[in-house]
Design a protein around this motif. Structure first.
Motif, mmCIF file in Angstrom:
data_model
loop_
_atom_site.group_PDB
_atom_site.id
_atom_site.type_symbol
_atom_site.label_atom_id
_atom_site.label_comp_id
_atom_site.label_asym_id
_atom_site.label_seq_id
_atom_site.Cartn_x
_atom_site.Cartn_y
_atom_site.Cartn_z
ATOM 1 N N ALA A 39 0.843 -1.197 0.000
ATOM 2 C CA ALA A 39 0.000 0.000 0.000
ATOM 3 C C ALA A 39 0.879 1.248 0.000
ATOM 4 C CB ALA A 39 -0.913 -0.015 1.215
ATOM 5 N N ASN A 40 0.368 2.304 -0.614
ATOM 6 C CA ASN A 40 1.142 3.538 -0.668
ATOM 7 C C ASN A 40 1.126 4.230 0.689
ATOM 8 O OD1 ASN A 40 1.153 6.734 -1.265
ATOM 9 N ND2 ASN A 40 2.444 5.640 -2.738
ATOM 10 N N LEU A 41 2.298 4.563 1.179
ATOM 11 C CA LEU A 41 2.423 5.133 2.521
ATOM 12 C C LEU A 41 1.809 6.528 2.600
ATOM 13 C CD1 LEU A 41 3.623 3.862 5.024
ATOM 14 C CD2 LEU A 41 5.725 5.127 4.632
ATOM 15 N N ILE A 42 1.922 7.293 1.533
ATOM 16 C CA ILE A 42 1.390 8.654 1.536
ATOM 17 C C ILE A 42 -0.130 8.640 1.633
ATOM 18 C CG2 ILE A 42 1.141 10.756 0.165
ATOM 19 C CD1 ILE A 42 3.905 10.285 -0.949
ATOM 20 N N ARG A 43 -0.767 7.718 0.934
ATOM 21 C CA ARG A 43 -2.229 7.659 0.935
ATOM 22 C C ARG A 43 -2.801 6.917 2.130
ATOM 23 N NH1 ARG A 43 -3.721 5.527 -4.956
ATOM 24 N NH2 ARG A 43 -1.876 4.241 -4.568
ATOM 25 N N THR A 44 -1.972 6.297 2.942
ATOM 26 C CA THR A 44 -2.444 5.553 4.113
ATOM 27 C C THR A 44 -2.895 6.525 5.210
ATOM 28 O OG1 THR A 44 -0.959 3.695 3.643
ATOM 29 C CG2 THR A 44 -1.790 3.908 5.902
ATOM 30 N N ASP A 45 -4.114 6.373 5.672
ATOM 31 C CA ASP A 45 -4.692 7.235 6.722
ATOM 32 C C ASP A 45 -4.514 6.547 8.080
ATOM 33 O OD1 ASP A 45 -6.269 8.747 8.459
ATOM 34 O OD2 ASP A 45 -7.688 9.278 6.866
ATOM 35 N N THR A 46 -3.588 7.028 8.870
ATOM 36 C CA THR A 46 -3.299 6.393 10.166
ATOM 37 C C THR A 46 -4.468 6.540 11.143
ATOM 38 O OG1 THR A 46 -2.173 8.414 10.914
ATOM 39 C CG2 THR A 46 -0.817 6.705 9.901
ATOM 40 N N ASP A 47 -5.207 7.638 11.055
ATOM 41 C CA ASP A 47 -6.349 7.832 11.960
ATOM 42 C C ASP A 47 -7.418 6.769 11.733
ATOM 43 O OD1 ASP A 47 -5.170 10.050 13.094
ATOM 44 O OD2 ASP A 47 -6.207 11.487 11.797
ATOM 45 N N VAL A 48 -7.625 6.420 10.483
ATOM 46 C CA VAL A 48 -8.616 5.400 10.147
ATOM 47 C C VAL A 48 -8.193 4.049 10.712
ATOM 48 C CG1 VAL A 48 -9.663 4.105 8.249
ATOM 49 C CG2 VAL A 48 -9.465 6.589 8.101
ATOM 50 N N ILE A 49 -6.915 3.728 10.605
ATOM 51 C CA ILE A 49 -6.407 2.455 11.138
ATOM 52 C C ILE A 49 -6.605 2.396 12.651
ATOM 53 C CG2 ILE A 49 -4.352 1.022 11.437
ATOM 54 C CD1 ILE A 49 -3.289 2.178 8.829
ATOM 55 N N GLU A 50 -6.277 3.471 13.334
ATOM 56 C CA GLU A 50 -6.423 3.515 14.788
ATOM 57 C C GLU A 50 -7.882 3.297 15.203
ATOM 58 O OE1 GLU A 50 -2.737 6.687 15.561
ATOM 59 O OE2 GLU A 50 -4.825 7.291 15.863
ATOM 60 N N LYS A 51 -8.794 3.955 14.508
ATOM 61 C CA LYS A 51 -10.216 3.842 14.855
ATOM 62 C C LYS A 51 -10.733 2.429 14.586
ATOM 63 C CE LYS A 51 -14.576 6.343 14.453
ATOM 64 N NZ LYS A 51 -15.406 5.148 14.545
ATOM 65 N N ARG A 52 -10.330 1.834 13.485
ATOM 66 C CA ARG A 52 -10.755 0.466 13.186
ATOM 67 C C ARG A 52 -10.325 -0.498 14.290
ATOM 68 N NH1 ARG A 52 -8.526 0.236 6.987
ATOM 69 N NH2 ARG A 52 -10.277 1.281 5.934
ATOM 70 N N LEU A 53 -9.115 -0.347 14.756
ATOM 71 C CA LEU A 53 -8.581 -1.263 15.762
ATOM 72 C C LEU A 53 -9.279 -1.091 17.109
ATOM 73 C CD1 LEU A 53 -4.766 -1.089 14.900
ATOM 74 C CD2 LEU A 53 -6.351 -2.965 14.444
ATOM 75 N N THR A 54 -9.426 0.144 17.581
ATOM 76 C CA THR A 54 -10.041 0.362 18.889
ATOM 77 C C THR A 54 -11.539 0.072 18.873
ATOM 78 O OG1 THR A 54 -10.231 2.729 18.359
ATOM 79 C CG2 THR A 54 -8.326 2.035 19.668
ATOM 80 N N ASP A 55 -12.189 0.241 17.728
ATOM 81 C CA ASP A 55 -13.630 -0.022 17.637
ATOM 82 C C ASP A 55 -13.939 -1.511 17.494
ATOM 83 O OD1 ASP A 55 -14.084 2.640 17.826
ATOM 84 O OD2 ASP A 55 -14.674 2.950 15.733
ATOM 85 N N THR A 56 -12.974 -2.286 17.005
ATOM 86 C CA THR A 56 -13.235 -3.691 16.684
ATOM 87 C C THR A 56 -12.612 -4.660 17.682
ATOM 88 O OG1 THR A 56 -13.231 -3.053 14.348
ATOM 89 C CG2 THR A 56 -13.138 -5.401 14.846
ATOM 90 N N LEU A 57 -11.416 -4.352 18.170
ATOM 91 C CA LEU A 57 -10.723 -5.253 19.091
ATOM 92 C C LEU A 57 -10.856 -4.686 20.508
ATOM 93 C CD1 LEU A 57 -7.524 -5.991 16.964
ATOM 94 C CD2 LEU A 57 -9.660 -7.300 17.094
ATOM 95 N N PRO A 58 -11.755 -5.235 21.318
ATOM 96 C CA PRO A 58 -12.084 -4.629 22.617
ATOM 97 C C PRO A 58 -10.932 -4.567 23.606
ATOM 98 C CG PRO A 58 -13.095 -6.798 22.389
ATOM 99 C CD PRO A 58 -12.573 -6.429 21.046
#
Length: 306
Positions: A84-103
């Motif tokens: 995946a392209n590092l510039i287009r990677t949204d770190t905020d989205v990754i953080e939210k996915r993890l905290t919302d899905t993995l309790p």
């Protein structure tokens, strides 16, 4: 006689279609600047396209602080893919996915490490209680987050909490009760148990906030009264258990007040708890400490041996 018109030094004579045309040098210079600006913008755009399409591809992911999930689980839930392209990677989205899905993830920090890496740092939740509701069990974290919902079997590694009255429990949701104060009281009690150093707490009955009951080692009932001074009350009782009661004692310890301290009743003398007679031991607490050096022995036939 024809008038003579002198051209300005800034003008330049050119022939266009056989005709003489005056061209202002300033205009020519302005056009040159515009062309240069357009060229720079074009080069920048081309560079950006190349960067987005061909450069800074993700080749390495470093995950730290993880014990309860695998790296593959984190990458799959976060949507992190190699290439995946590092510039287009949204770190905020990754953080939210993890905290919302993995309790069990309390907090997540995702950072880019150019040119080809991402670092994921996590802090995990600590489970502290298993709350019963209608025959099902719900695991709560010290932060007040619900980690597991609707389990059929109680987790015996955690204190079993009854009388809490869970309200609309959801995975990753906030711990709430029909009694809006009970969540706060429960968290205060869990913290007080930890600070007092009292181990082997097997269950907590919080049905009445003015009569909190903690079961120690499945054999001694600790009646704490209200949520006031929980750590101090538990420290007093811990001293009684360790220094005044034998290892096979079964019964009840009741915190009375700052003047009369803690009373102990054997299992055979539980009825005495109702009329506050036949205390085995009382801990004086006028000095504001949990010391047991001054215990008086209000001995009865049910007194344990010391």
């Amino acid at each position: 006689m024809k008038d003579i018109v002198k051209s300005q030094p800034s003008d330049e004579i050119k022939y266009v279609n056989g005709k003489r045309v005056k061209v202002a040098r300033r205009k020519r210079r302005s056009n040159l600047i515009t062309y240069c600006a357009l060229a720079v913008a074009l080069c920048t755009a081309v560079g950006l396209v190349i960067s987005l399409c061909f450069l800074f591809d993700l080749e390495q992911v470093e995950v730290s602080g993880l014990t309860l999930y695998s790296n593959d689980q984190v990458l799959a839930v976060g949507g992190v893919e190699s290439g995946a392209n590092l510039i287009r990677t949204d770190t905020d989205v990754i953080e939210k996915r993890l905290t919302d899905t993995l309790p069990y993830l309390k907090s997540v920090s995702v950072t880019k490490d150019y040119p080809h890496a991402i670092k994921i740092s996590v802090v995990e939740e600590t489970k502290c209680a298993d709350i019963e509701l209608n025959g099902k069990y719900y695991i709560a974290a010290k932060s007040g987050k619900i980690l597991e919902v609707g389990n059929a079997v109680h987790d015996v590694s955690l204190p079993l909490v009854t009388g809490f009255q869970l309200k609309e429990p959801e995975l990753c949701g906030e711990l709430t009760s029909e009694d809006e104060l009970k969540a706060k009281v429960l968290m205060q009690l869990i913290e007080a148990v930890e600070k007092s150093g009292l181990e082997k707490v097997t269950s907590i009955d919080i049905a009445e906030r003015t009569d909190i009951i903690v079961m120690y080692d499945n054999r001694i009932k600790l009646r704490l009264g209200s949520s006031m001074d929980l750590e101090y009350k538990l420290s007093c009782m811990k001293s009684v258990i360790e220094k005044k009661l034998n290892s096979t004692f079964e019964g009840t310890l009741k915190y009375n007040n700052a003047k009369t301290g803690v009373s102990a009743f054997s299992k055979d003398a539980e009825a005495a708890l109702e009329n506050r007679t036949k205390p085995v031991y009382t801990a004086p607490t006028e000095d504001g400490t949990a010391s047991v050096s001054g215990y008086t022995g209000w001995q009865t036939d049910n007194a344990p041996q010391t």
